[in-house]
Design a protein around this motif. Sequence first.
Motif: not given
Length: 398
Positions: A202-211
């Motif tokens: 899951k991703a809650a922001n752009v940094d987590e989206l990239e990961e």
Amino acid sequence: MKTRVAVIFGGVSVEHEVSVISALQAIQHMDDTKYEVIPLYISKDRTWYTGEDLLDIDNYKDLKGLLQRSQKVILSRGGNNSVELHKDPKPRFGKSYIGEIDVAFPIIHGTFGEDGVLQGYLELLNLPYVGCDVLSSSTGMDKVAMKHIYRDSGLPILDYVWFYSTEWNEDQDSLVKKIENTLSYPVIVKPANLGSSVGISKAANVDELEEAVELASEFTTKIVVEKMVQNMTEVNCSVLGDYEAAEASVCEEVLGSDEILSYEDKYTGGGASKDSGASKGMESTNRVIPAEIGEEKTREIQEIAVKSFQLLGCSGVSRIDFMIDKGEDKVYINEINTIPGSLSFYLWEPTGKPYKQLTDELIQLALKRQREREKLMFSIDSNLFSMSNLSGGKGSKK
């Protein structure tokens, strides 16, 4: 005479071990008065093996020793339209022939087993096989193709964005903007063609989206990003049958240790069972059967499950995973598993269908499909090369 059933398992996907567990479970629940089981194990280096030692889960703890005691084999076409099993390589002395196969029973989860690749090989051999055909296997495995078909047919799915990893590398900013505008956070990032929660995060922001995209890219080149349902109930339903007739099992509510049911939740939570000779697999997952979602919601999910199964032209047994948005009281299809873990036998036993009956019906469905295909014409009996107006190597179409 018993029907000779080759159970094919293992494979080169990340779900290799799960396949072994599911296959040995199924073998233990086949009617030995009707079927002669031939284990066919595909190692991670794509070598095929057979042998009695492959039937004991404990032997896999020393895989190198197990394979040394097992026989390398190949499948080939024999006389009288048969499919034969032969030693590989052919021995210098003695026969290579081991026996014939009447029907194949693929129990390989994930790539090269559940995605239509193995099914295409079996069709070239003209060997009847259990489960979905090439098209339904491939569309069921590819979450993007599956979502396109379900969306265009009016079945409920979550909004999504998909792309290739090369597109992400070349123009990450525009894809991030598209995801944020179309979906908004939080989102779920998935490989498009894997199961068992592998590579999903899951991703809650752009940094987590990239990961998350970086993780998914380790397993596939095709990636799906979905809107995350934050207040949800995860419900699964199995379907058994084919394009003519199909029935739904009871529903289950799956209880994971996090918002996403992990690979460990699914397959390692229950440990080993000495009675079964194999890990309990999907049976060990924390679950409530039947799901406590009410009769109306249960019927809705069962109806959608059957529609989604038959819409793809599925055959055999599949498991359709759903999400209920508790805030909006809406049901969404998450995905279809055309070779589900443990063949979803635990969803059929409460309906009065024991595992032995389930495997029997699956084999009979495979033989039914073969009888139907034998009535079809796949080639035309003509000799195009005898025509006088062919121009040889020029390739003329006149």
